[in-house]
Scaffold this motif. Structure first.
Motif: not given
Length: 342
Positions: A1-30
């Motif tokens: 499980m990866i915890y991501v902050t800043g996921g609603t920003g431009m870079l953060g959104a791209h990170l979330l896309y890449r992580l989910t596309k790569s099969g990681y479990q993701v929990r994101a702060l908003k």
């Protein structure tokens, strides 16, 4: 499980896309008030509507604030890795104290809570503005240590001090990684950040300065981070920092690339330091009378006629990684912009 902050920003959104596309479990702060429509739009740039919905559904959203330790502590249950990409960005003097507090205190809280929760791996997204000034003619790299001077922006100072909190975590037993991207080229909210440069040129902006800086594709930054946190790569890159810059480009050249790809006239009017000095002072006076934020500030134009070079080659020597060209990056983002504005 990866915890991501800043996921609603431009870079953060791209990170979330890449992580989910790569099969990681993701929990994101908003924040409770965050609008996720921009993230949905960014996901749609790279996948079908159906796939974008499927990837978005994999994200576990957690409401909270990095300054509220109790809310963040609850988020970290079951987390193995943290990617900290959240930061307040402003070049207004009135935001200086708030930005220093939010960025530094938020990072310190996250490091402390990670240690308390037994999370030993931490990736921090910093900035080239946190690097030191190298000798003349030498590109800034990971080796150049911060030096405090009047020319430094409050944002740069906040990112440097945030890095110090991450290094503290390393000294207390954590494994850390810091990345220092240059100006990130990517699609997103066209009214803020670097995406706004495309809208500005689209609207007929005709001015340029003689300086320049390091640029990098948002896809390169997100892919670099996701590659480095993978177990085999992590053993190589941990406890180091990496400047992420594809190429150093003059602002005029960058504006010309954007203008050409958007089918707009290239900027032709140079703006010297003396005119910039007048402009930010006039903007400040206007803001006083209108009770609004100045359109430009001393910090935002500082160094606009100077070339700031960065060496982003360290990562290419450590792991299999190659940057996209700036021409390719600008062309892709311009195409996305045109699809939304024609």
């Amino acid at each position: 499980m990866i915890y991501v902050t800043g996921g609603t920003g431009m870079l953060g959104a791209h990170l979330l896309y890449r992580l989910t596309k790569s099969g990681y479990q993701v929990r994101a702060l908003k924040r409770e008030t965050s609008n996720l429509n921009q993230i949905k739009k960014i996901f749609s740039y790279y996948s079908s509507e159906e796939e974008a919905e499927q990837l978005l559904a994999k994200i576990e959203w957690a409401d909270g604030d990095l300054l509220d330790r109790d809310s963040i502590k609850l988020h970290l249950k079951g987390v193995n890795f943290i990617i900290h990409a959240a930061a307040m960005v402003s070049f207004s003097r009135r935001d200086r104290n708030a930005m220093l507090h939010n960025n530094v205190e938020g990072t310190a809280n996250l490091v402390d809570l990670a240690r308390e929760s037994g999370i030993s791996r931490f990736c921090h997204v910093s900035s080239t503005s946190a690097l030191g000034n190298p000798p003349e003619g030498v590109p800034a790299s990971e080796e150049h240590v911060w030096n405090n001077s009047r020319k430094r922006t409050a944002y740069g100072k906040s990112k440097f001090l945030s890095e110090m909190e991450v290094w503290r975590g390393m000294n207390e037993g954590m494994e850390v990684l810091i990345v220092n991207p240059g100006v990130i080229i990517g699609p997103g909210n066209w009214d803020t950040g670097s995406p706004q440069l495309f809208k500005t040129i689209w609207n007929g902006f005709q001015f340029y300065t003689e300086g320049g800086t390091g640029f990098v594709d948002v896809l390169d930054v997100s892919e670099a981070i996701v590659s480095m946190i993978d177990q085999p790569q992590w053993e190589i890159v941990r406890n180091q920092r990496y400047v992420l810059v594809a190429r150093n480009v003059k602002f005029r050249e960058f504006f010309n690339l954007v203008a050409d790809d958007l089918g707009k006239k290239r900027p032709t009017i140079p703006v010297g330091d003396w005119l910039l000095a007048i402009a930010w002072r006039l903007a400040l006076v206007v803001s006083w009378f209108s009770s609004s934020r100045p359109a430009i500030t001393r910090d935002s134009v500082n160094g606009s006629n100077q070339m700031s070079d960065y060496d982003g080659s360290h990562i290419t020597r450590m792991i299999p990684f190659q940057y996209r060209t700036i021409e390719e990056s600008v062309g892709r983002v311009a195409k996305i912009f045109l699809n939304e504005h024609r």
